[in-house]
Design a protein around this motif. Structure first.
Motif, short mmCIF file in Angstrom:
data_model
loop_
_atom_site.label_atom_id
_atom_site.label_comp_id
_atom_site.label_asym_id
_atom_site.label_seq_id
_atom_site.Cartn_x
_atom_site.Cartn_y
_atom_site.Cartn_z
N ALA A 9 0.84 -1.21 0.00
CA ALA A 9 0.00 0.00 0.00
C ALA A 9 0.87 1.25 0.00
N GLU A 10 1.89 1.28 0.83
CA GLU A 10 2.79 2.44 0.90
C GLU A 10 3.48 2.67 -0.45
N LEU A 11 3.95 1.60 -1.05
CA LEU A 11 4.63 1.72 -2.34
C LEU A 11 3.64 2.16 -3.43
N ALA A 12 2.42 1.66 -3.39
CA ALA A 12 1.40 2.06 -4.37
C ALA A 12 1.10 3.55 -4.23
N ILE A 13 0.99 4.02 -3.01
CA ILE A 13 0.74 5.45 -2.78
C ILE A 13 1.91 6.26 -3.31
#
Length: 133
Positions: free
Chosen positions: A63-67
């Motif tokens: 999720a962090e990387l996608a953001i």
């Protein structure tokens, strides 16, 4: 399920870090970013142990990387270069990719999130006084 996480789980994670960019994005863009993040994480599978996909750290990191990828406008071009694409065209529109930009600029903090599942390069058994230490 998109990789290690779902869109709902990613949205929950995003709300916990108070990012406004993610909350206004369409679900389609979020899903594309989650897929890109998953693919990028898999490119590091020789360095990290992904054998337990239910780990919360994998969900949070994806999720962090996608953001991060969503918030950085050139991320798709960088991912295309990393996948070996030099040119992409749709109908009358085409774009070329400069391979000198192939280094993905991902902040270290994202990879530090995975430190607990980092694979050691190798182990060595040493013997001292007939005991393995």
């Amino acid at each position: 399920m998109i990789g290690f996480t779902t869109l709902d789980e990613a949205n929950t994670y995003a709300s916990s870090i108070l990012t406004k960019t993610w909350t206004v994005a369409s679900d389609s863009y979020k899903e594309q970013s989650l897929q890109s993040a998953y693919n990028l994480m898999l490119s590091y599978s020789n360095q990290y142990d992904y054998s337990n996909p239910a780990l919360q750290i994998l969900k949070d990191t994806q999720a962090e990387l996608a953001i991060y990828l969503y918030e950085n406008k050139d991320s798709q071009a960088i991912l295309n270069i990393q996948q070996g694409l030099t040119q992409k065209s749709v109908g009358n529109t085409s774009e070329s990719y400069d391979s000198s930009r192939s280094v993905q600029k991902i902040p270290d903090y994202i990879f530090q999130m995975l430190s607990s599942i980092y694979k050691n390069g190798f182990t060595v058994d040493m013997t001292k006084d007939n005991r393995i230490i």
